[in-house]
Scaffold this motif. Structure first.
Motif, short mmCIF file in Angstrom:
data_model
loop_
_atom_site.label_atom_id
_atom_site.label_comp_id
_atom_site.label_asym_id
_atom_site.label_seq_id
_atom_site.Cartn_x
_atom_site.Cartn_y
_atom_site.Cartn_z
N GLN A 1 10.07 -18.57 -22.09
CA GLN A 1 10.76 -18.35 -23.36
C GLN A 1 9.85 -18.54 -24.58
O GLN A 1 10.12 -17.98 -25.64
N ALA A 2 8.78 -19.29 -24.43
CA ALA A 2 7.85 -19.50 -25.55
C ALA A 2 7.21 -18.19 -26.01
O ALA A 2 6.69 -18.11 -27.13
N PHE A 3 7.25 -17.17 -25.17
CA PHE A 3 6.62 -15.89 -25.50
C PHE A 3 7.64 -14.85 -25.97
O PHE A 3 7.32 -13.66 -26.09
N ARG A 4 8.85 -15.29 -26.28
CA ARG A 4 9.91 -14.35 -26.64
C ARG A 4 9.54 -13.51 -27.86
O ARG A 4 9.99 -12.36 -28.01
N PHE A 5 8.73 -14.06 -28.77
CA PHE A 5 8.35 -13.32 -29.97
C PHE A 5 7.62 -12.03 -29.64
O PHE A 5 7.56 -11.09 -30.45
N GLU A 6 7.06 -11.92 -28.43
CA GLU A 6 6.32 -10.72 -28.04
C GLU A 6 7.23 -9.51 -27.83
O GLU A 6 6.78 -8.37 -27.94
N GLN A 7 8.51 -9.76 -27.45
CA GLN A 7 9.46 -8.65 -27.21
C GLN A 7 8.76 -7.53 -26.43
O GLN A 7 8.65 -6.39 -26.89
N GLU A 8 8.34 -7.84 -25.22
CA GLU A 8 7.39 -7.01 -24.51
C GLU A 8 8.04 -6.05 -23.51
O GLU A 8 9.01 -6.39 -22.83
N ILE A 9 7.49 -4.85 -23.48
CA ILE A 9 7.63 -4.01 -22.30
C ILE A 9 6.23 -3.82 -21.75
O ILE A 9 5.24 -3.96 -22.48
N ARG A 10 6.14 -3.51 -20.47
CA ARG A 10 4.82 -3.39 -19.88
C ARG A 10 4.75 -2.28 -18.85
O ARG A 10 5.70 -2.03 -18.11
N VAL A 11 3.60 -1.63 -18.87
CA VAL A 11 3.26 -0.72 -17.78
C VAL A 11 2.72 -1.58 -16.65
O VAL A 11 1.80 -2.39 -16.85
N ILE A 12 3.29 -1.42 -15.46
CA ILE A 12 2.83 -2.16 -14.29
C ILE A 12 2.36 -1.14 -13.24
O ILE A 12 3.13 -0.28 -12.83
N ARG A 13 1.12 -1.25 -12.85
CA ARG A 13 0.58 -0.37 -11.82
C ARG A 13 0.00 -1.26 -10.71
O ARG A 13 -0.82 -2.14 -10.99
N GLN A 14 0.43 -1.04 -9.51
CA GLN A 14 -0.05 -1.81 -8.37
C GLN A 14 -0.76 -0.88 -7.39
O GLN A 14 -0.22 0.18 -7.03
N GLU A 15 -1.96 -1.25 -6.99
CA GLU A 15 -2.73 -0.48 -6.01
C GLU A 15 -2.96 -1.39 -4.81
O GLU A 15 -3.77 -2.32 -4.86
N LEU A 16 -2.22 -1.13 -3.74
CA LEU A 16 -2.12 -2.04 -2.60
C LEU A 16 -2.80 -1.45 -1.38
O LEU A 16 -2.37 -0.40 -0.86
N PRO A 17 -3.88 -2.08 -0.90
CA PRO A 17 -4.56 -1.56 0.29
C PRO A 17 -3.69 -1.71 1.53
O PRO A 17 -2.93 -2.67 1.66
N THR A 18 -3.78 -0.76 2.44
CA THR A 18 -3.00 -0.80 3.68
C THR A 18 -3.90 -0.65 4.90
O THR A 18 -5.02 -0.12 4.81
N VAL A 19 -3.40 -1.13 6.03
CA VAL A 19 -4.07 -0.99 7.32
C VAL A 19 -3.02 -0.58 8.35
O VAL A 19 -1.82 -0.75 8.12
N PRO A 20 -3.44 -0.02 9.49
CA PRO A 20 -2.46 0.33 10.53
C PRO A 20 -1.64 -0.88 10.95
O PRO A 20 -2.15 -2.00 11.05
N SER A 21 -0.36 -0.66 11.17
CA SER A 21 0.55 -1.74 11.57
C SER A 21 0.65 -1.84 13.08
O SER A 21 0.80 -0.83 13.77
N LYS A 22 0.56 -3.07 13.60
CA LYS A 22 0.70 -3.27 15.04
C LYS A 22 2.15 -3.09 15.48
O LYS A 22 2.41 -2.76 16.63
#
Length: 265
Positions: free
Chosen positions: A168-189
């Motif tokens: 709540q201490a950051f409420r003055f920011e009134q923020e929206i954000r772009v979130i991009r996740q790049e998640l490495p994958t491997v074959p599943s057993k």
């Protein structure tokens, strides 16, 4: 006495598409943005606030009640790890400039604010979940909820869920954000021809440069209050030199003077 715990809303709805948004940054970063024609998304685990991307025991309990089963330990580990594979660009929602944010950024050697809109940001960063080679790319724009982590708990609704909350201490920011996740994958057993997200060390890069249409994204550039008089024509010429002379550039409205000033004693 501690206030009563309460559940968070799963999502904070984005404001209407025409809502103005702002990005405050140093002059050096702005020039880099123009040169590269890209927006920098910082790795979320490098933010100063240690609560970024975290959740609570209450988050797990609420998820277990909703799903009817215990939240698996491997998913707990993944939710804790995924913040280092998450990249974020933060924007301030407001119809006017923020004196508080100018005070934070204008202390550097030159600062500017880029005014845009939620519509333009969504056009530059469309929602997506797709596979790129051996990685899953998850991208969305989210509103931030400001909570007391002692009584309210980030909702583990999806991979980006914990990144949609701040203290709540950051409420003055009134923020929206772009979130991009790049998640490495491997074959599943456990899944024939399937993939699973690979947990591992944090990547080497501290963020991502994402190419965007800068002219479409930026509506107006504002110079910090009390900027020297030579800066406005210089920034206008710089925009022209980068082929972006159609972007409006002006001095901060905080430099305007009242019609009837104060009498000097």
């Amino acid at each position: 006495m501690q206030p009563e715990a309460k559940a968070c809303q799963p999502y904070e709805i984005l404001p209407p598409p025409g809502t103005p948004i702002w990005r405050y940054l140093s002059l050096a970063k702005f020039l880099s943005l123009l040169r590269n024609r890209s927006i920098f998304l910082c790795r979320a685990d490098l933010f100063d606030d240690v609560f970024e991307g975290t959740f609570t025991k209450g988050s797990l309990q609420e998820q277990e009640i909703e799903s009817g089963s215990k939240f698996p330990d491997e998913l707990v580990d993944m939710a804790r790890w995924i913040v280092c594979r998450s990249y974020v660009s933060c924007w301030h929602v407001s119809s006017v400039e923020s004196a508080a944010l100018w005070k934070i950024y204008a202390g550097s050697d030159g600062a500017i604010a880029m005014k845009s809109s939620i519509r333009a940001l969504k056009e530059c960063f469309p929602d997506k979940i797709e596979r790129h080679g051996n990685s899953i790319v998850n991208q969305s724009i989210r509103s931030v909820q400001y909570i007391d982590y002692r009584t309210a708990h980030p909702y583990l609704n999806d991979l980006a869920g914990p990144l949609c909350y701040k203290r709540q201490a950051f409420r003055f920011e009134q923020e929206i954000r772009v979130i991009r996740q790049e998640l490495p994958t491997v074959p599943s057993k456990n899944r024939p021809n399937g993939k699973t997200i690979l947990l591992g060390p944090a990547p080497d890069e501290k963020g991502l440069e994402i190419q965007v249409n800068i002219e479409r994204l930026i509506d107006t550039v504002y110079l910090a209050p009390s900027s020297p008089s030579w800066m406005l024509p210089t920034i206008r010429d710089t925009l022209k030199n980068f082929g972006m002379g159609n972007i409006n550039c002006q001095q901060s409205s905080l430099d305007e003077l009242p019609e009837f000033g104060r009498l000097i004693a």
